[in-house]
Design an enzyme around this catalytic site. Sequence first.
Site, PDB file in Angstrom:
ATOM      1  N   GLY A 196     -38.420 -66.318 -21.791  1.00 21.15           N
ATOM      2  CA  GLY A 196     -37.091 -65.731 -21.851  1.00 21.15           C
ATOM      3  C   GLY A 196     -36.146 -66.256 -20.793  1.00 21.15           C
ATOM      4  O   GLY A 196     -36.340 -67.324 -20.201  1.00 21.15           O
ATOM      5  N   CYS A 197     -35.094 -65.477 -20.522  1.00 18.25           N
ATOM      6  CA  CYS A 197     -33.982 -65.932 -19.692  1.00 18.25           C
ATOM      7  C   CYS A 197     -34.364 -66.189 -18.237  1.00 18.25           C
ATOM      8  O   CYS A 197     -33.669 -66.915 -17.542  1.00 18.25           O
ATOM      9  CB  CYS A 197     -32.847 -64.904 -19.749  1.00 18.25           C
ATOM     10  N   ASN A 198     -35.438 -65.573 -17.765  1.00 20.38           N
ATOM     11  CA  ASN A 198     -35.851 -65.788 -16.382  1.00 20.38           C
ATOM     12  C   ASN A 198     -36.608 -67.087 -16.193  1.00 20.38           C
ATOM     13  O   ASN A 198     -36.817 -67.549 -15.065  1.00 20.38           O
ATOM     14  CB  ASN A 198     -36.751 -64.638 -15.911  1.00 20.38           C
ATOM     15  N   ALA A 199     -37.040 -67.737 -17.276  1.00 16.10           N
ATOM     16  CA  ALA A 199     -38.062 -68.775 -17.214  1.00 16.10           C
ATOM     17  C   ALA A 199     -37.640 -70.034 -16.474  1.00 16.10           C
ATOM     18  O   ALA A 199     -38.493 -70.788 -16.003  1.00 16.10           O
ATOM     19  CB  ALA A 199     -38.523 -69.135 -18.620  1.00 16.10           C
TER      20      ALA A 199
END
Length: 380
Positions: free
Chosen positions: A157-160
């Site tokens: 997701g967006c944190n990756a």
Amino acid sequence: MSAVLETPVTRTTVFDTDPFSDLRPRILSVGLATPPYSYTQAEMIDALGITDPKIRSIFLNSAIERRNLVLPPVGPAGGLRIESQGDLLDKHKRAALEFGAQALLRCLDQIGLDPAHLGHLCCVTSTGFLTPGLSAHLIKEVGIGRHCSRSDIVGMGCNAGLNALGVVSGWAQAHPGQVAVVLCIENCSAAYAYDATMRTAVVNSLFGDGAAAVAIGAREAGADDIGPMDAPVEGPRILKFASCLVPEAIDAMRYDWDRGLDRFSFYLDPQIPYVVGAHAELVVDRLLADTGLYRSDIKHWLVHSGGKKVIDAVMVNLGLSRYDLRHTSGVLRDHGNVSSGSFLFSYQRLAQENAGQPGDYGLMMTMGPGSTLETALLRW
């Protein structure tokens, strides 16, 4: 009455006399790419045939002006053609390779590095699944040497992007003199669904397509520069990482199978901004622990463009100003949420300002499913 002379107070950080500072990985360059088609929120409302006032307001009050998207052609009934899950996977591969390659080559061109000399390629995506992964396809497409090591981070997701940066920084430090690239490729329009639900509307109003590549490397002991690069190293050192997982909010952000639509679809809980805001202080304080630094010492903030409410929550809980998060808000305005690569879009804007001066500290922050917050500490 004689004047009292005060002795200046000085503070030493753990990095001021670091004997291994040259071996710490550095950001060397960033390259970005987006699809050529850009849509305003009003154009998206028309394309999706949205008439519900509540859903229209979600689009129009998102603090987003435009997004780059790879939309399907208009179908026989006049609206966008509904793509099957197979069509979406094909689009993911086709578009990801196209603008992923553009971002990668732009990143390498800035430092004068021939793709054949790249040491490691890590591809990050959450908008499609391939085996072999995007890294293998790009090595073939771009002409990267067959001995380049590679990794793929899929579905985080967006944190990756920061998860990948942490792992690949370790690779760079273990291979001084070589260059590694983290390439975030998010073709969010290959993960879109089209229906009249509020769940779908929130997602379709927020995400955009784009790719961001960041090159990192560490000097060999006694070397003036890094490996086969032609350009001098000017980017900040990557000093430290810290993470925070919120297990009780594991279902707040997810991409799972929607049986009603017979495809994968995103889900974003309305409480996400409050979850992120409540834990932003915790992870930042952990990042700065034992460094001798305070939050006020951080001059540059590069935060994931997760959405207007997420940005506001981070700003309030960390006591930041709108100027501190100007690049985060600017990326949201011009591109929407580009998932894992958003923080690199902000970094490029900071670099174009030439705002980072020697001795400045910067902080990167991303957030995503888990629920997770990731941070990194930089020093110019």
